[in-house]
Design an enzyme around this catalytic site. Structure first.
Site, mmCIF file in Angstrom:
data_model
loop_
_atom_site.group_PDB
_atom_site.id
_atom_site.type_symbol
_atom_site.label_atom_id
_atom_site.label_comp_id
_atom_site.label_asym_id
_atom_site.label_seq_id
_atom_site.Cartn_x
_atom_site.Cartn_y
_atom_site.Cartn_z
ATOM 1 N N TYR A 170 -8.995 7.542 -3.154
ATOM 2 C CA TYR A 170 -8.733 8.697 -2.289
ATOM 3 C C TYR A 170 -9.846 9.737 -2.358
ATOM 4 O O TYR A 170 -9.810 10.727 -1.634
ATOM 5 C CB TYR A 170 -7.421 9.383 -2.701
ATOM 6 N N LYS A 208 -3.383 -1.659 -12.401
ATOM 7 C CA LYS A 208 -3.733 -3.028 -12.013
ATOM 8 C C LYS A 208 -4.969 -3.400 -12.837
ATOM 9 O O LYS A 208 -6.010 -3.810 -12.330
ATOM 10 C CB LYS A 208 -3.994 -3.036 -10.494
ATOM 11 N N ASP A 215 1.899 -4.657 -9.579
ATOM 12 C CA ASP A 215 2.678 -5.560 -8.716
ATOM 13 C C ASP A 215 4.002 -5.925 -9.385
ATOM 14 O O ASP A 215 5.061 -5.943 -8.750
ATOM 15 C CB ASP A 215 1.886 -6.807 -8.302
ATOM 16 N N ASP A 267 1.167 6.389 -4.602
ATOM 17 C CA ASP A 267 1.574 6.560 -3.208
ATOM 18 C C ASP A 267 2.496 5.412 -2.801
ATOM 19 O O ASP A 267 3.583 5.612 -2.248
ATOM 20 C CB ASP A 267 0.310 6.584 -2.326
#
Ligand code: NAP
Length: 421
Positions: free
Chosen positions: A160, A230, A284, A308
């Site tokens: 971002y 991740k 995930d 988000d």
């Protein structure tokens, strides 16, 4: 009181919130800046204002609103190129606590996200999104009451940060050359046009966010803080975030914070009384765990993009985006903001659910230490929904409910505030 604002009216009455030596001083008549926002913002903004004003009044206080502008409303006042006026940012800096509705961000071309810009300008580095179930709210899952999570999403870095280059430009070709020739990443990027972005994750940004999440867990008697990443794929950014998180947990707290590894190595999985357990999950997996093992998660600390995605998914479990509140927190500064966007297809229809904006305002009241007013807001919203008085999004999932407009729903909440006070 500073009054050198050009397009903004500073309220004649009211006082400023101040911040000294790490503590916030809140008067009983604060001036609070508000951006209604784009699209449905012009409906949910005034609805939230009415409810928050009523809660303040019912607890012997007064809110003095200061309307400031961003997005469409700024372009109308300041000119076509001004999306986020300097005086809007200044108002939040000066008055320290405020609220905003959603702002539209064009996909692909056009200006960058004003939401991201405002969070960065104000250095409100923690986007905090609580997801809890309100009685009577329909949900797509069997046991929505098991969801009581609070996500701390880093707000100033990650993909971002806006460090990216467009395909076909000289800049992107220079970056490609640098990456391939100087950094040795040849045979990685396909030939032909490419867009490239950079994902900065710093020790400073990660640690201050994680610290805030752990402090919250300790102060609110929560059991765990889960670092979501991740890191199996992004070893030097997302895995590093996890490692810095464990460093904070191990080095900056005493026995009241324990990592999951230590818990198993030294205590056979049995946490000390009142301790917060810090663990981590791969993103995930986490997205399925919040559905299948909802009640095992409590406080989450994660980076911008994961946060988000995750908070929208959590929002769906407790009734949808019309319900899900949020707030951006810095040091001595807070900007309340619902999770949802500007939902342009419903613009000007007085239709959508203002609960997310109202409950974001509730977070603002809590930050100001007005816990009685904050509880009143939550109770009145819950009471209204339990009476079967709801907006379209909940009505379509409920039998025998009455569909109200945004403004009508807010009026009913105000009535309930007056009854419950
Ligand atoms: P969105 O505006 O959040 O809307 C997506 C869907 O969520 C709506 O179509 C609606 O679903 C439901 N929804 C959202 N707000 C609701 C409310 N108050 N009450 C009831 N239902 C609600 O997401 P989007 O369409 O992806 O984004 C639109 C614009 O908002 C984009 O420009 C995006 O960049 C911006 N955005 C801004 C923020 C922010 O300001 N912080 C956050 C997210 C997105 P149904 O139609 O199924 O009822």
């Amino acid at each position: 009181m500073s009054s050198d604002y050009e397009q903004v009216e500073v309220p004649a009455a009211g006082s400023k919130i101040s911040y000294e030596d790490g503590s916030l001083e809140v008067p009983d008549d604060p001036i609070l800046p508000i951006i209604y926002g784009d699209g449905v913002g012009s409906d949910v903004g005034p609805a939230a204002q009415a409810v928050l004003e009523a809660a303040a009044e019912a607890t012997g206080r007064e809110i003095n609103w200061m309307r400031v502008y961003a997005g469409e409303s700024a372009r109308e006042r300041y000119g076509e190129d001004v999306h986020l006026p300097e005086e809007t940012v200044r108002a939040y800096e000066e008055f320290r606590v405020g609220i905003k509705g959603p702002l539209t961000t064009p996909v692909g071309s056009g200006f960058r996200s004003l939401n991201v810009a405002l969070r960065k300008e104000l250095d409100t580095y923690a986007n905090v999104r609580p997801t809890y179930h309100l009685e009577g709210v329909p949900s797509p899952v069997k046991a929505p009451e098991e969801m009581d999570m609070i996500t701390f999403r880093e707000n100033t870095e990650d993909v971002y940060a806006g460090i990216e280059w467009e395909a076909g430009t000289d800049e992107v070709e220079r970056v490609r050359e640098f990456v391939e020739e100087e950094m040795g990443a040849d045979d990685v990027i396909h030939d032909g046009p490419v867009g490239i972005g950079i994902k900065p994750i710093t020790e400073f940004g990660s640690k201050r966010l994680i610290r805030r999440a752990i402090d919250y867990a300790l102060e609110h008697d929560r059991d765990s803080v889960t670092l979501v990443h991740k890191g199996n794929i992004m070893k030097f950014t997302e895995a590093q975030f996890r490692d810095w998180g464990y460093e904070v947990a191990e080095e900056e707290y005493g026995e009241e914070v324990i990592t999951e590894d230590t818990l198993w190595e030294e205590r056979d999985g049995e946490p000390p009384e009142d301790a917060v357990v810090v663990n981590d999950r791969i993103a995930d997996n986490m997205l399925q765990q919040i559905l299948t093992r909802t009640d095992e998660y409590d406080v989450v600390a994660t980076m911008n993009l994961n946060g988000d995605y995750m908070s929208d998914a959590c929002g769906a479990q407790i009734g949808g985006l019309g319900i899900a509140p949020g707030g951006n927190f810095g040091d001595g500064m807070m900007l309340a903001e619902p999770v949802h966007g500007s939902a342009p297809k419903y613009e000007g229809q007085d239709k959508v659910n203002p609960t997310a904006m109202i409950l974001s305002g509730r977070m603002m009241l809590e930050y100001m230490g007005w816990y009685d007013a904050a509880d009143l807001v939550r109770d009145a919203v819950e009471e209204t929904i339990s009476e079967g008085l709801v907006t379209y999004d909940l009505e379509r999932q409920l039998e025998d409910a009455e569909k109200l407009a945004t403004s009508e729903f807010a009026e009913e909440v105000v009535n309930n505030i007056e009854k419950l006070a």
